[in-house]
Design a protein around this motif. Structure first.
Motif, PDB file in Angstrom:
ATOM      1  N   ALA A 204      40.832 -28.551  48.459  1.00 49.01           N
ATOM      2  CA  ALA A 204      40.877 -29.277  49.735  1.00 49.01           C
ATOM      3  C   ALA A 204      39.773 -30.313  49.822  1.00 49.01           C
ATOM      4  N   SER A 205      38.739 -30.142  49.037  1.00 51.37           N
ATOM      5  CA  SER A 205      37.616 -31.084  49.062  1.00 51.37           C
ATOM      6  C   SER A 205      38.009 -32.490  48.623  1.00 51.37           C
ATOM      7  N   LEU A 206      39.179 -32.633  47.978  1.00 49.33           N
ATOM      8  CA  LEU A 206      39.641 -33.963  47.582  1.00 49.33           C
ATOM      9  C   LEU A 206      39.939 -34.831  48.792  1.00 49.33           C
ATOM     10  N   GLY A 207      40.310 -34.204  49.898  1.00 54.79           N
ATOM     11  CA  GLY A 207      40.550 -34.947  51.132  1.00 54.79           C
ATOM     12  C   GLY A 207      41.946 -35.547  51.217  1.00 54.79           C
ATOM     13  N   GLU A 208      42.352 -35.858  52.419  1.00 51.60           N
ATOM     14  CA  GLU A 208      43.707 -36.369  52.651  1.00 51.60           C
ATOM     15  C   GLU A 208      43.931 -37.752  52.050  1.00 51.60           C
ATOM     16  N   GLY A 209      42.877 -38.454  51.752  1.00 54.76           N
ATOM     17  CA  GLY A 209      43.031 -39.798  51.194  1.00 54.76           C
ATOM     18  C   GLY A 209      43.269 -39.837  49.701  1.00 54.76           C
ATOM     19  N   VAL A 210      43.287 -38.689  49.031  1.00 49.19           N
ATOM     20  CA  VAL A 210      43.467 -38.683  47.583  1.00 49.19           C
ATOM     21  C   VAL A 210      44.859 -39.184  47.219  1.00 49.19           C
ATOM     22  N   ARG A 211      44.936 -40.026  46.197  1.00 49.34           N
ATOM     23  CA  ARG A 211      46.183 -40.644  45.772  1.00 49.34           C
ATOM     24  C   ARG A 211      46.406 -40.414  44.277  1.00 49.34           C
ATOM     25  N   THR A 212      47.621 -40.681  43.839  1.00 52.37           N
ATOM     26  CA  THR A 212      47.985 -40.496  42.432  1.00 52.37           C
ATOM     27  C   THR A 212      47.047 -41.225  41.479  1.00 52.37           C
ATOM     28  N   THR A 221      41.254 -34.967  39.168  1.00 53.52           N
ATOM     29  CA  THR A 221      41.937 -33.992  38.316  1.00 53.52           C
ATOM     30  C   THR A 221      41.064 -32.757  38.166  1.00 53.52           C
ATOM     31  N   ILE A 222      41.010 -31.965  39.235  1.00 52.71           N
ATOM     32  CA  ILE A 222      40.148 -30.787  39.311  1.00 52.71           C
ATOM     33  C   ILE A 222      41.018 -29.573  39.608  1.00 52.71           C
ATOM     34  N   GLY A 223      41.081 -28.663  38.677  1.00 54.75           N
ATOM     35  CA  GLY A 223      41.898 -27.472  38.862  1.00 54.75           C
ATOM     36  C   GLY A 223      41.104 -26.211  38.608  1.00 54.75           C
ATOM     37  N   THR A 224      41.809 -25.111  38.425  1.00 47.35           N
ATOM     38  CA  THR A 224      41.196 -23.833  38.082  1.00 47.35           C
ATOM     39  C   THR A 224      41.653 -23.354  36.708  1.00 47.35           C
TER      40      THR A 224
END
Length: 244
Positions: A204-212, A221-224
């Motif tokens: 969620a830290s990517l924020g609503e403004g994150v785009r492709t 590109t941050i995952g688990t």
């Protein structure tokens, strides 16, 4: 961490770096062996070299802590895990991201980022999330990330193959606590856990403004998952490093 729809089975020694999505020409230019086999074939590993050929895919692993190189016919079109629901994208991104629910080789549901799930009522599901999981940037995985992910899926711009169908039936989502999510559906939906097994979770830290483009550039590109993105060069190479 290979999609069985692309590669039926693979076992290999822990590689330090994985290359995925290398085109045949690029692999040849790099001096790496590329073979195309029309018939799927699995060669059991008894040495430090692993090779698997399936439907035009070529894999080569050289020794413990070495390099896993994969040549493919199809190239992932984006590093955005919600941009295109295609095998080439999903197979590559499964190295970086995880889902709430996993599916084993027999098609059975298994715990993923959710360690368990149950129905509370005909239209309510509760998912208990795995504790102690962190994203590649070190931030903890919580229910907030799940809610953020599901809200983003229908909003991805210019998607040629969206994942919207898998979350369309969800009409309400609630974080009961950091490790519990409750979902309410418009109608009874016995297939919801399987559907959610198609959605990669992002922070969620990517924020609503994150785009492709942010994912394609590697900024988002941050995952688990077991690998972190090093470089994405469309139609050329995709490089991962093991997430220690």
């Amino acid at each position: 961490h290979f999609d069985a729809s692309v590669i039926p089975s693979v076992a290999y020694t822990d590689p330090e770096i994985a290359w995925v999505g290398v085109t045949e020409d690029a692999a040849k230019a790099a001096g790496r062996k590329v073979e195309v086999a029309g018939k799927p074939q699995w060669e059991k590993v008894t040495t430090t070299i692993v090779s698997l050929h399936a439907g035009g895919h070529s894999i080569e692993v050289a020794g413990p802590g070495g390099l896993l190189a994969i040549g493919t016919k199809l190239d992932p079109s984006s590093m955005d895990p919600h941009f295109f629901n295609g095998a080439e994208n999903n197979s590559a991104l499964a190295h970086i991201f995880d889902r709430l629910v996993a599916v084993d080789t027999e098609g059975k549901l298994q715990p993923g980022l959710a360690e368990s799930w149950r129905t509370i009522s005909p239209t309510e599901w509760e998912f208990r999330l795995r504790r102690g999981v962190r994203f590649h940037d070190g931030s903890p995985f919580t229910a907030r990330d799940v809610l953020f992910t599901f809200a983003r899926v229908p909003r991805v711009e210019n998607s040629p193959g969206p994942f919207t169908a898998y979350v369309r039936n969800i009409v309400a989502a609630e974080a009961v606590d950091d490790h519990t999510v409750r979902l309410r559906t418009a109608a009874p939906d016995p297939f919801l856990p399987r559907d959610l097994g198609r959605i990669f979770i992002i922070p969620a830290s990517l924020g609503e403004g994150v785009r492709t483009p942010d994912f394609n550039a590697g900024r988002a590109t941050i995952g688990t998952g077991p690998y972190r993105l090093v470089e994405y060069a469309p139609s050329d190479r995709l490089i991962f490093v093991r997430n220690d």
